[in-house]
Scaffold this motif. Structure first.
Motif, PDB file in Angstrom:
ATOM      1  N   ILE A   1       4.638  15.598  -5.718  1.00  0.00           N
ATOM      2  CA  ILE A   1       3.518  14.868  -5.128  1.00  0.00           C
ATOM      3  C   ILE A   1       3.671  13.373  -5.389  1.00  0.00           C
TER       4      ILE A   1
ATOM      5  N   SER B   1      -9.424  10.549  -9.618  1.00  0.00           N
ATOM      6  CA  SER B   1      -8.074  10.035  -9.491  1.00  0.00           C
ATOM      7  C   SER B   1      -7.791   8.944 -10.517  1.00  0.00           C
TER       8      SER B   1
ATOM      9  N   ASP C   1      -3.053  18.239 -13.835  1.00  0.00           N
ATOM     10  CA  ASP C   1      -4.347  18.522 -13.200  1.00  0.00           C
ATOM     11  C   ASP C   1      -5.182  17.259 -13.121  1.00  0.00           C
ATOM     12  N   TYR C   2      -6.152  17.274 -12.205  1.00  0.00           N
ATOM     13  CA  TYR C   2      -7.199  16.269 -12.275  1.00  0.00           C
ATOM     14  C   TYR C   2      -7.891  16.442 -13.623  1.00  0.00           C
TER      15      TYR C   2
ATOM     16  N   ALA D   1       0.821  -1.217   0.000  1.00  0.00           N
ATOM     17  CA  ALA D   1       0.000   0.000   0.000  1.00  0.00           C
ATOM     18  C   ALA D   1       0.852   1.264   0.000  1.00  0.00           C
TER      19      ALA D   1
ATOM     20  N   LEU E   1      -8.466   6.630  -0.535  1.00  0.00           N
ATOM     21  CA  LEU E   1      -9.184   7.898  -0.608  1.00  0.00           C
ATOM     22  C   LEU E   1     -10.314   7.815  -1.635  1.00  0.00           C
TER      23      LEU E   1
ATOM     24  N   LEU F   1     -13.635  -0.411   2.685  1.00  0.00           N
ATOM     25  CA  LEU F   1     -12.893  -0.366   3.951  1.00  0.00           C
ATOM     26  C   LEU F   1     -13.823  -0.026   5.102  1.00  0.00           C
TER      27      LEU F   1
ATOM     28  N   GLU G   1     -10.055  -0.733   9.588  1.00  0.00           N
ATOM     29  CA  GLU G   1      -9.345  -1.581   8.623  1.00  0.00           C
ATOM     30  C   GLU G   1      -8.254  -0.797   7.896  1.00  0.00           C
ATOM     31  N   LEU G   2      -7.274  -1.550   7.441  1.00  0.00           N
ATOM     32  CA  LEU G   2      -6.149  -0.948   6.745  1.00  0.00           C
ATOM     33  C   LEU G   2      -5.996  -1.620   5.378  1.00  0.00           C
TER      34      LEU G   2
ATOM     35  N   HIS H   1       0.682  11.207 -15.314  1.00  0.00           N
ATOM     36  CA  HIS H   1      -0.418  12.172 -15.352  1.00  0.00           C
ATOM     37  C   HIS H   1      -0.909  12.539 -13.960  1.00  0.00           C
ATOM     38  N   VAL H   2      -0.397  11.836 -12.960  1.00  0.00           N
ATOM     39  CA  VAL H   2      -0.843  12.117 -11.592  1.00  0.00           C
ATOM     40  C   VAL H   2      -0.006  13.267 -11.041  1.00  0.00           C
TER      41      VAL H   2
ATOM     42  N   GLY I   1      -1.660   3.084  -2.093  1.00  0.00           N
ATOM     43  CA  GLY I   1      -2.680   2.720  -1.100  1.00  0.00           C
ATOM     44  C   GLY I   1      -3.502   3.925  -0.678  1.00  0.00           C
TER      45      GLY I   1
ATOM     46  N   ARG J   1       5.667  11.502  -2.860  1.00  0.00           N
ATOM     47  CA  ARG J   1       5.123  11.320  -1.517  1.00  0.00           C
ATOM     48  C   ARG J   1       3.835  10.513  -1.519  1.00  0.00           C
ATOM     49  N   GLY J   2       2.991  10.742  -2.525  1.00  0.00           N
ATOM     50  CA  GLY J   2       1.702  10.055  -2.558  1.00  0.00           C
ATOM     51  C   GLY J   2       1.900   8.551  -2.692  1.00  0.00           C
TER      52      GLY J   2
HETATM   53  C1  LIG Z   1      -1.462  19.313  -5.471  1.00  0.00           C
HETATM   54  C2  LIG Z   1      -1.949  17.903  -5.582  1.00  0.00           C
HETATM   55  C3  LIG Z   1      -2.294  17.422  -6.826  1.00  0.00           C
HETATM   56  C4  LIG Z   1      -2.762  16.129  -6.954  1.00  0.00           C
HETATM   57  N1  LIG Z   1      -3.091  15.694  -8.206  1.00  0.00           N
HETATM   58  C5  LIG Z   1      -3.542  14.420  -8.336  1.00  0.00           C
HETATM   59  C6  LIG Z   1      -3.885  13.893  -9.606  1.00  0.00           C
HETATM   60  O1  LIG Z   1      -3.763  14.563 -10.641  1.00  0.00           O
HETATM   61  N2  LIG Z   1      -4.364  12.643  -9.675  1.00  0.00           N
HETATM   62  C7  LIG Z   1      -4.493  11.860  -8.544  1.00  0.00           C
HETATM   63  O2  LIG Z   1      -4.914  10.731  -8.661  1.00  0.00           O
HETATM   64  N3  LIG Z   1      -4.159  12.323  -7.342  1.00  0.00           N
HETATM   65  C8  LIG Z   1      -3.682  13.575  -7.203  1.00  0.00           C
HETATM   66  N4  LIG Z   1      -3.364  14.028  -5.967  1.00  0.00           N
HETATM   67  C9  LIG Z   1      -3.533  13.120  -4.811  1.00  0.00           C
HETATM   68  C10 LIG Z   1      -2.216  12.429  -4.467  1.00  0.00           C
HETATM   69  O3  LIG Z   1      -1.694  11.842  -5.597  1.00  0.00           O
HETATM   70  C11 LIG Z   1      -2.368  11.352  -3.408  1.00  0.00           C
HETATM   71  O4  LIG Z   1      -2.922  10.226  -3.974  1.00  0.00           O
HETATM   72  C12 LIG Z   1      -3.273  11.692  -2.326  1.00  0.00           C
HETATM   73  O5  LIG Z   1      -2.923  12.954  -1.823  1.00  0.00           O
HETATM   74  C13 LIG Z   1      -3.130  10.623  -1.234  1.00  0.00           C
HETATM   75  O6  LIG Z   1      -1.920  10.839  -0.585  1.00  0.00           O
HETATM   76  P1  LIG Z   1      -1.261   9.790   0.426  1.00  0.00           P
HETATM   77  O7  LIG Z   1      -0.898   8.559  -0.288  1.00  0.00           O
HETATM   78  O8  LIG Z   1      -0.211  10.512   1.160  1.00  0.00           O
HETATM   79  O9  LIG Z   1      -2.460   9.431   1.377  1.00  0.00           O
HETATM   80  P2  LIG Z   1      -3.001  10.235   2.636  1.00  0.00           P
HETATM   81  O10 LIG Z   1      -3.289  11.618   2.286  1.00  0.00           O
HETATM   82  O11 LIG Z   1      -2.139   9.971   3.787  1.00  0.00           O
HETATM   83  O12 LIG Z   1      -4.362   9.461   2.848  1.00  0.00           O
HETATM   84  C14 LIG Z   1      -5.520   9.656   2.087  1.00  0.00           C
HETATM   85  C15 LIG Z   1      -6.704   8.988   2.774  1.00  0.00           C
HETATM   86  O13 LIG Z   1      -6.597   7.590   2.688  1.00  0.00           O
HETATM   87  C16 LIG Z   1      -6.439   6.996   3.962  1.00  0.00           C
HETATM   88  N5  LIG Z   1      -5.387   5.991   3.829  1.00  0.00           N
HETATM   89  C17 LIG Z   1      -4.130   6.191   3.359  1.00  0.00           C
HETATM   90  N6  LIG Z   1      -3.461   5.017   3.303  1.00  0.00           N
HETATM   91  C18 LIG Z   1      -4.309   4.077   3.758  1.00  0.00           C
HETATM   92  C19 LIG Z   1      -4.211   2.662   3.944  1.00  0.00           C
HETATM   93  N7  LIG Z   1      -3.100   2.003   3.647  1.00  0.00           N
HETATM   94  N8  LIG Z   1      -5.285   2.006   4.433  1.00  0.00           N
HETATM   95  C20 LIG Z   1      -6.434   2.661   4.741  1.00  0.00           C
HETATM   96  N9  LIG Z   1      -6.592   3.984   4.568  1.00  0.00           N
HETATM   97  C21 LIG Z   1      -5.541   4.678   4.091  1.00  0.00           C
HETATM   98  C22 LIG Z   1      -6.105   8.134   4.902  1.00  0.00           C
HETATM   99  O14 LIG Z   1      -6.583   7.879   6.202  1.00  0.00           O
HETATM  100  C23 LIG Z   1      -6.795   9.301   4.251  1.00  0.00           C
HETATM  101  O15 LIG Z   1      -8.160   9.312   4.610  1.00  0.00           O
HETATM  102  C24 LIG Z   1      -2.885  15.305  -5.818  1.00  0.00           C
HETATM  103  C25 LIG Z   1      -2.527  15.797  -4.560  1.00  0.00           C
HETATM  104  C26 LIG Z   1      -2.069  17.076  -4.442  1.00  0.00           C
HETATM  105  C27 LIG Z   1      -1.675  17.556  -3.066  1.00  0.00           C
END
Ligand SMILES: Cc1cc2nc3c(=O)[nH]c(=O)nc-3n(C[C@H](O)[C@H](O)[C@H](O)COP(=O)(O)OP(=O)(O)OC[C@H]3O[C@@H](n4cnc5c(N)ncnc54)[C@H](O)[C@@H]3O)c2cc1C
Lengths: 249, 791
Positions: free
Chosen positions: A69, A86, A155-156, A37, A81, A124, A128-129, A63-64, A76, A72-73
């Protein structure tokens, strides 16, 4: 995080899962690719196993958002989310992936078709994780294509789509097509898939698939992007993707 | 390499050279010091409760719970601040009949737009202040919001603010006479209704302010991310009743401004009062959401316009009606009428047209205030003129370049005057058009366009000529009663080690003001650039001056620095002559050394002169005058404005299935007079073009019928990004103004002035085969698909 920054959510506790080793790792076993994840978007972009066996993820990753980002993203996080705009959740649908979920009662696997339930709603349960994403490994019989229509790079999208065809010969044996940004969840285009199945991928088949989208998609209407525009763009997009596959590599 | 030597071959000749910015490394290394970075001892933080309604009456405010929250030091309402701050009204005397309602830092009874700050909380941290804001309870009674510009002007319409007789802020008419007859008799008439969306500046650094009132001395220091520190010194002094000499405004590094940071904002005024009430420094930095609902917006025009031509395609007349909506009151102190006023005066300006009629209505509504933003009025005037000209070309059967060739004011026809009364000293439209055609490969592009069209690829070519207002004299604000200076002041001095400091009233927001001032001073003194340090942005340090707005930094600030440096140079040479027992005329300065003017032989270094002057004046004759500091002011004389000109070209490809436009390339040929630093001029052009293309394709503040901004975030409000921007090629023509020694005019707004017009023409050129057109910007895919009949 954006929800916290905007003061839309104020959870009492935040749990950092970034350092749980079991949530990491990418490996191929018994025809399934297992993605921990915590796999970063950036890994979807360059990991050789993903490029070979989950090419839709590799095609979608650039494209994401933007590199900062993607570094870090996590896959999972994106899937949990379940943002309907997405890329990755829709690709889970297109690839027929299964989500490995752990809870106090043990682990279970939920197919993507059942995982995405409503706007930001997934299978979920509280407590749950999401542990890993399991993707049926693609092989030479698979043909796939991905693209999206976005105002600016990163962009989205207004509309996006991943197509995965099983086509060992000239006919399409089976098809999985998933759209994003067209409704409350990522959406499979079942009628379009049916229109293609068992047919040669020619101009006529493509037109049928395009026409079928009015059964599959009922996009929301907003002032900037009217519903008719999203549907129109979805048709244009699927036409281009199927055309790309038909032209061959 | 046997070219003749030019002025640029002389040592220390910096005027005309691409000198890179001395501050660039510091900023890139993250060592910039912005107001946002500032932390003062005992500093508190302000947050504001904002109105959720576009228009409402305040019935009751309950702040008791907020006052009891952790870390809260003060909760202040409109009534609290009204005791300290005199209200302001954004009108100017030379806009006859203009009206606007007075404003206070926080409202007493009525909120006028969604997002208006209503109550302030001051706390130990911003987070605590925001938490307390959530505990404030306000009872509002919602009032009808004025949103639509036609309904706003209808008889008996609801008013945008109590105290207004109607929603008309300002009305103006220009008429050279006989227009109806000319149109009735004309061989060709083209007409269009244009819509120009609202957009906003979106500076990288948002608005930021730290006010620090010291009650022991009655002294106010404000660290303020602004272009115009002196203007704010005057305003804080007058509105808070603090003697001007005890108000200091410091504008440190600033992350972009574009006109947005020179207006009075309610929060900024409030923060000064909050510091007085708490006796502690108070900081406010707008977050991005706050920026969208409180920074000025710009544009928002509906223009109905027509153009009459003879059968050969010569423009006979234009007839224009501009309705522009500005929010619930006129911005202070520069008003919200300048934009519309410039629109109706700039229309048709590049052409030989003699007959003109225009009507301007500036209308109140319950949205964010609009006011001056980069290229005030220019993009509207340019788009209206240039689009009508393209429509005329199609009707007459001329190529767009040819119809411009026919109508441009010839380069040898100056000086001359526009039908709206603008006086042009010397412009170069013909040269610029010829150069643009060469740079674009205009004929080749047209051929390629025809070939590709046959293959279903739809490209469009657009060109747009512009004039730009720069170097404004007091005719701009001074005569209207605003205490906004049109002159600038500089102090140039030699330090004891022979370096030079220039303290000047023009300011730096990233455009390179300090770089060019340093170049000019070094050039005029004959010393290496690295030995000149330029200091700006502190009212206690630099002389009073207009600072930065409307394209004046190089033209007016540069001339100020030039004249000051020349005076210092004379003083240095006079002192050197005394020391050397020579004649000043026989000496000159080169590379920081006084040399023999004829032989170039070294006589004495500037460092040695400074050492003698500062530490060994006993060795000088009793009548020697060692004046190594010079203070000098310069105010523009001659023409009320130095007009610049240029032309832009835009090449686009339209995807007719998706309505998406790919901008393939953009060209600019500009004439800003003497170019001080080609690198910086190019940067100004490129940045300006990108802002213009943003307006053309992406940026728009969208409101719903209730007056709510619906896209106030960077996810929804689209700023132009690098991936969507084309290569921008730039060419220069130099026609210096004879009003100054330096000869420089402005260049900061030229890019924005015509980019959207060129893009509008290019897209319409691509649409032409489909028998459809678009007259609205931004040209979004939805609007283009609609124009194409696809949705
Ligand atoms: C400026 C910007 C632009 C973006 N553009 C796009 C885009 O073009 N396309 C796109 O798809 N996304 C985009 N994103 C979203 C980004 O790619 C991440 O997917 C999103 O921010 C999730 O980040 P994260 O993995 O750190 O999860 P978090 O932000 O930490 O978590 C997101 C949610 O999921 C839950 N969660 C996380 N991991 C788990 C797990 N293992 N089990 C259960 N629940 C979990 C968290 O509790 C939270 O509710 C963008 C984000 C930003 C900030």
């Amino acid at each position: 995080m954006p929800a916290l920054a905007l003061r839309l959510q104020a959870p009492e506790r935040l749990i950092d899962i970034a350092h749980i080793p079991d949530l990491r790792g990418i490996d191929l076993r018994d025809g399934w690719l297992r993605l921990g994840a915590l796999t970063r978007h950036a890994e979807a972009h360059d990991h050789p196993l993903i490029a070979a066996h989950a090419p839709l993820l590799a095609l979608a990753a650039p494209h994401v958002a933007h590199p900062a980002i993607r570094n870090r993203g996590t896959l999972g996080g994106s899937v949990a989310l379940a943002d309907p705009a997405s890329e990755f959740p829709a690709m889970m649908l297109a690839m027929g992936a299964e989500m490995e979920i752990a809870g106090l009662q043990g682990t279970r696997r939920v197919p993507a078709d059942e995982f995405f339930q409503d706007l930001y709603q997934t299978a979920l349960e509280p407590g749950e994780l999401l542990v890993a994403l399991h993707v049926p490994a693609a092989g030479p019989q698979h043909r796939c294509a991905f693209d999206e229509i976005a105002r600016r790079r990163g962009d989205y999208a207004l509309v996006g789509c991943g197509v995965m065809l099983t086509a060992p010969a000239r006919e399409v044996e089976s098809a999985r097509i998933a759209f994003f940004s067209v409704g409350p969840t990522p959406i499979r285009a079942l009628a379009a898939e049916a229109a293609l199945t068992g047919r040669r991928l020619d101009g006529e088949a493509i037109r049928l698939a395009q026409a079928a989208l009015s059964q599959d998609l009922d996009p929301p209407d907003d002032e900037q992007v009217p519903a008719a525009m999203r549907l129109h763009l979805a048709r244009v997009l699927i036409g281009r993707l199927l055309g790309r596959i038909a032209e061959g590599p | 390499m046997n070219r003749p030597l030019s002025a640029l071959d002389r040592p220390n000749s910096y005027i005309g050279r691409s000198v890179s910015r001395p501050n660039a490394k510091r900023l890139l290394a993250g060592r910039g010091r912005y107001v946002t970075d500032l932390v003062l001892p005992r500093m508190l933080h302000a947050a504001f409760l904002r109105s959720p309604y576009a228009h409402a009456r305040i019935v009751a405010i309950d702040v008791d719970a907020a006052r009891a929250m952790p870390g809260v030091r003060l909760v202040a309402t409109g009534a609290d601040l009204a005791k300290l701050c005199k209200p302001w009204t954004g009108t100017l005397d030379h806009f006859k009949g203009m009206t606007s309602v007075p404003q206070l830092p926080l409202p007493l009874e009525e909120v006028l737009w969604a997002g208006q700050a209503v109550v302030a909380v001051v706390a130990d941290s911003r987070a605590e202040a925001e938490d307390a804001v959530e505990a404030i309870v306000i009872e509002f009674e919602e009032l009808p919001a004025v949103v639509d510009i036609d309904l706003a002007r209808a008889p008996g319409a609801d008013r945008a603010a109590a105290g207004l007789e109607n929603n008309l802020c300002f009305h103006s008419r220009l008429d050279t006479g006989g227009i109806d007859t000319i149109f009735a008799d004309a061989a060709h008439v083209v007409e269009e209704e244009f819509h120009f969306g609202r957009h906003t500046a979106v500076t990288l650094e948002p608005r930021a302010i730290v006010a620090d009132y010291d009650c022991s001395e009655g002294r106010l220091t404000v660290h303020h991310a602004t272009q115009t520190p002196y203007q704010f010194q005057d305003l804080y002094s007058r509105h808070y009743g603090i003697p001007e000499a005890r108000v200091r405004v410091i504008a440190p590094d600033i992350g972009g401004s574009f006109g947005m940071k020179l207006h009075v904002y309610h929060e900024d005024m409030a923060v000064v009062g909050l510091s007085m009430l708490t006796g502690r420094p108070v900081k406010f930095v707008a977050d991005r959401v706050e920026s969208f609902v409180s920074d000025i917006h710009a544009r928002d025009h509906r223009v109905r316009a027509r153009m009459a031509l003879d059968d050969a395609g010569t423009i006979l007349a234009m007839d224009v009606e501009d309705v522009t909506a500005i929010g619930p009151f006129s911005t202070y102190p520069r008003t919200s009428a300048v934009e519309g006023n410039q629109v109706i005066r700039l229309i048709g300006a590049p052409y030989r047209m003699r007959n003109y009629r225009a009507e301007l209505s500036v209308v109140f509504q319950n949205k964010v205030q609009t006011s001056q933003y980069r290229a005030v009025g220019h993009p509207i005037a340019c788009a209206v003129t240039e689009r009508l000209l393209d429509m005329a070309a199609a009707k007459v059967g001329l190529d767009p370049a040819a119809i411009r060739e026919r109508n441009l004011i010839p380069d040898d026809a100056y000086p001359c005057e526009s039908p709206t009364g603008f006086r042009f000293e010397a412009l170069s439209h013909q040269q610029c058009l010829a150069r643009l055609k060469t740079m674009m490969g205009y004929e080749r592009l047209r051929d390629e366009q025809a070939t590709l069209r046959a293959r279903g690829i739809h490209r469009g070519i657009g060109i747009a000529t512009f004039v730009e207002i720069s170097n404004p004299s007091p005719a701009f604000y001074g005569i209207g009663g605003a205490r906004i200076s049109a002159q600038d002041g500089a102090i140039v001095k030699v330090t004891p080690s022979g370096e030079v400091r220039c303290l000047i009233s023009v300011t730096e927001q990233g455009q390179g003001t300090e770089t060019i001032i340093g170049q000019i001073v070094a050039d005029q003194l004959g010393i290496p650039c690295e030995r000149v340090q330029v200091v700006t942005g502190d009212t206690e340090v630099t002389p009073h001056g207009g600072a930065t707005w409307a394209c004046r930094g190089a033209g007016i600030g540069g001339e100020t620095a030039l004249q000051a440096a020349r005076r210092l140079r004379a003083n240095i040479l006079a002192l050197a002559a005394t020391i050397l027992q020579a004649k000043p005329e026989a000496l000159t300065l080169q590379d920081g050394i006084v040399v023999d003017a004829v032989t170039g032989a070294e006589r004495i270094s500037l460092a040695e002169i400074a050492r003698i002057a500062y530490f060994r004046s006993d060795t000088l004759p009793p009548d020697a005058s060692a004046q190594l500091s010079v203070a000098h002011h310069y105010a523009p004389q001659g023409y009320p404005f130095a007009f610049t000109n240029g032309i832009q070209g835009c090449h686009v490809e339209l995807d007719v299935e998706t309505g998406f436009v790919k901008i393939l390339k953009h060209w600019v040929v500009e004439d800003c007079g003497r170019i001080i630093n080609p690198l910086l001029v190019d940067e100004q052009m490129r940045g300006g073009v990108v802002q213009g293309l943003g307006a053309a394709f992406f940026e728009e503040c969208l409101y719903n019928d209730g007056g709510q901004l619906t896209n106030g975030s960077l996810a929804d409000y689209l700023v132009p990004m690098a991936c969507e921007m084309p290569d921008i090629e730039i060419g220069h023509v130099e026609t210096p103004t004879a009003d100054t020694v330096l000869g420089a005019k402005g260049c900061g707004e030229a890019g924005t002035a015509a980019a959207s017009a060129a893009a509008l023409n290019a897209v319409n050129d691509a649409l032409a085969p489909f028998g459809t057109s678009i007259a609205q910007i931004p040209m979004t895919p939805a609007r283009l698909l609609k124009a194409l009949g696809r949705i």
